[in-house]
Design a protein around this motif. Structure first.
Motif, short mmCIF file in Angstrom:
data_model
loop_
_atom_site.label_atom_id
_atom_site.label_comp_id
_atom_site.label_asym_id
_atom_site.label_seq_id
_atom_site.Cartn_x
_atom_site.Cartn_y
_atom_site.Cartn_z
N MET A 1 38.99 -28.84 22.78
CA MET A 1 38.19 -28.07 21.82
C MET A 1 37.19 -28.96 21.09
O MET A 1 36.03 -28.61 20.94
CB MET A 1 39.10 -27.38 20.82
CG MET A 1 39.86 -26.21 21.42
SD MET A 1 41.16 -25.66 20.34
CE MET A 1 40.22 -25.19 18.90
N ALA B 1 39.34 -22.31 23.02
CA ALA B 1 40.70 -21.95 22.60
C ALA B 1 41.14 -20.66 23.28
O ALA B 1 42.26 -20.56 23.77
CB ALA B 1 40.75 -21.80 21.09
N LEU C 1 47.39 -22.74 18.43
CA LEU C 1 46.61 -23.35 19.51
C LEU C 1 47.28 -24.58 20.11
O LEU C 1 47.34 -24.70 21.33
CB LEU C 1 45.22 -23.71 19.00
CG LEU C 1 44.26 -22.55 18.86
CD1 LEU C 1 42.94 -23.03 18.32
CD2 LEU C 1 44.07 -21.87 20.19
N GLY D 1 40.96 -23.11 14.88
CA GLY D 1 39.65 -23.65 15.27
C GLY D 1 38.75 -23.97 14.11
O GLY D 1 37.65 -24.48 14.30
N ARG E 1 49.87 -23.37 22.25
CA ARG E 1 49.37 -22.28 23.11
C ARG E 1 50.18 -21.00 22.99
O ARG E 1 50.38 -20.27 23.97
CB ARG E 1 49.31 -22.71 24.57
CG ARG E 1 48.44 -23.93 24.76
CD ARG E 1 48.11 -24.09 26.20
NE ARG E 1 47.54 -25.41 26.44
CZ ARG E 1 47.01 -25.78 27.59
NH1 ARG E 1 46.99 -24.94 28.60
NH2 ARG E 1 46.51 -26.96 27.74
#
Lengths: 177, 128
Positions: free
Chosen positions: A81, A125, B108, A34, B111
């Motif tokens: 995101m 996330a 991410l 992120g 996942r």
């Protein structure tokens, strides 16, 4: 129809889209999910400064759509995101810029935007992978956002101060008349 | 060009304080984590795919598939890492080896989450 405003906003979208794509190419030394530099936040701030938060949100949404299309991440997890982060941070920056600016400088507004951006991203996330453990990354993201937000904030403040006012303002006057 | 206002400086101080407090809390959680039998819990989109024991001399390679995407996870001598993945950011691969309870590796785009769990017996957990 105000053509000058439309053209300049389209230019903002184009610049922001390029920054969005290029940013993904830059390797960051910290492998934290992120984490983002948030270069496109400069454009969001400029859009807020010149045309108000409504225009800025429009620019942010279009930027994420176009940037994700070029980056090949459209409608993937990264898209959700980016979109969430861009929406919340632009709204937060718009609010701060409009109502708390004498107290907070553009740099302060930018830092708030960067923190909201990273916080929104990691929350989305965490929802995507259904793991609250991701929130342990939040302090690192905030630490990074203070630095990157200050960087983008100084950039935006410099441009807002140096850009010939009448160039943008004229269109605002035309809109009112 | 404007310089930072007083409110800006308070904001930065508050955020830095919060960040360092959070980092400190995370590290203390790491330091006091259970030292019993460790296992790596691999989950995909929130569903646990596999739980693998972490102990000396145990080696395993697992490929987690999410549609067309994959992560190759290597478990070796009580440590875990993602050796290879087709995600664009490669953050999971660059995260390196983890071996202590509460550490995690996250991918991410695919996942995938790998968490290290201390599977002490309940009594140990309470005593601790």
């Amino acid at each position: 129809m105000n053509i000058r405003r439309m053209v300049l906003l389209a230019l903002f979208v184009a610049v922001a889209s390029v920054l969005h794509v290029v940013e993904a190419w830059l390797p960051l030394p910290f492998p934290v999910p992120g984490i983002k530099l948030g270069l496109a936040n400069v454009v969001s701030l400029l859009a807020i400064g010149f045309y108000g938060w409504r225009a800025a949100i429009m620019v942010a949404v279009l930027r994420v759509m176009i940037g994700s299309l070029f980056g090949g991440t459209l409608f993937g997890p990264a898209f959700a995101m980016s979109m969430g982060g861009a929406l919340f941070s632009t709204m937060g920056m718009g609010y701060m810029y409009q109502y708390h600016r004498p107290a907070f400088s553009v740099v302060g507004v930018s830092i708030i935007g960067a923190v909201i951006h990273n916080a929104a991203q990691i929350v989305i996330a965490a929802l995507l992978v259904v793991s609250a453990g991701l929130l342990w990354y939040l302090p690192y993201l905030i630490l990074f956002a203070v630095l990157s937000g200050a960087g983008t904030g100084f950039t935006a403040a410099y441009i807002l101060a140096k850009m010939p006012r009448h160039f943008m303002d004229q269109s605002v006057d035309m809109e009112r008349s | 060009m404007k310089i930072l206002t007083k409110a800006d400086i308070w904001l930065i101080m508050f955020l830095l304080l919060f960040a360092f407090a959070g980092i400190g809390l995370g590290l203390s959680r790491l330091a006091t984590s259970g030292s019993g039998t460790l296992s790596a819990q691999i989950s995909l989109g929130g569903k646990i795919v596999q739980t693998v024991p972490l102990r000396e001399g145990y080696r395993q390679e697992i490929q987690v598939k999410n549609g067309d995407h994959y992560n190759t996870i290597e478990i070796n001598n009580g440590k875990v890492h993602i050796r290879e993945a087709d995600c664009p950011d490669q953050i999971c691969v660059r995260s390196g080896w983890i071996s202590v309870a509460t550490q995690q590796i996250v991918c991410l785009p695919n996942r995938v989450v790998i968490k290290i769990m201390a599977t002490d017996s309940d009594l140990d957990g309470i005593a601790r």
